[in-house]
Design an enzyme around this catalytic site. Sequence first.
Site, mmCIF file in Angstrom:
data_model
loop_
_atom_site.group_PDB
_atom_site.id
_atom_site.type_symbol
_atom_site.label_atom_id
_atom_site.label_comp_id
_atom_site.label_asym_id
_atom_site.label_seq_id
_atom_site.Cartn_x
_atom_site.Cartn_y
_atom_site.Cartn_z
ATOM 1 C CG ASP A 1 -0.406 24.481 15.368
ATOM 2 O OD1 ASP A 1 -1.279 24.941 16.402
ATOM 3 O OD2 ASP A 1 -1.335 24.627 14.895
ATOM 4 C CB ALA A 2 2.412 21.169 20.063
ATOM 5 C CE LYS A 3 -5.042 23.319 16.625
ATOM 6 N NZ LYS A 3 -3.617 23.222 15.671
ATOM 7 N NE ARG A 4 2.792 18.554 21.704
ATOM 8 C CZ ARG A 4 2.497 17.300 21.191
ATOM 9 N NH1 ARG A 4 1.070 16.219 21.078
ATOM 10 N NH2 ARG A 4 3.277 17.041 20.796
#
EC number: 4.1.1.23
Length: 276
Positions: free
Chosen positions: A91-94
């Site tokens: 879960d990095a929301k890049r």
Amino acid sequence: MDFFETLAARIDAVDSVVSVGLDPDPSRLPDHVADADLPRWAFNRRIIDATHEHAACYKPNAAFYEDPDGWRALRETAAYAEGKGVPVLLDAKRGDIGNTARRYAEALDWVDGITVNPYLGRDSLQPFLDRADKGVFALCRTSNPGGADLQDLELASGEPLYERVAALADVWNANGNVGLVVGATAPEELETVREIVPEIPFLVPGVGAQGGDAEAAVEHGLASRPDLPVDVGLVNSSRRIIFAGEESSRPDDEATYFGAAGDAAKRLKKRLNRHR
């Protein structure tokens, strides 16, 4: 197998759509792991040992690992989960452009999927989308109250922004590896997005500490695809599982503390399965 084939096999094997969020907040780690070389890794290993029989996926949030020891802990965690046969969704929301996006996408060398922010458009996501064997979950209608500030804005077409994101995800899904993040705290929007994209799996946060709608999370979060043996999607809980030991009868006892996480994951699996 690609990500969703792997996930479907895991869901089928453990009869669960539970995603366990591995967010080892250093301020809440128990004394049992305080003297470890990598306390976050030591904590995660015990959580995985306690919960893997009930987990369809593990979802570590990058924010809890962004320092040298943290990245080491994250790599160890991903490898350990893989050894247990559980996919890992970072879960990095890049979301960025050009060579920055390509560098961010290198994380997919050692995890099975990743969350991305679609605000910069398709070119910012292309390095992730090109990894056909990896899952790419784009933010759509998030579980936080402030999500409505932008996501509910009405476009000239009359549709809210989050609906346009869902429609674009369908266009971006040439490799069949796209998912959407749609929160359980907005059940009506969850249903709407499912109507727009019938075959795209969702990652549904918000059923734990945020108090989201578990029934809607299962009813609308799971996608039926003709190429997969089971309906596929994930319902995530983080703090309610990994820190369940804080409310256990003997939090100072290591076995009791981590056993509580296993019990919490099992309860959530049973709760969700009532609606599958």
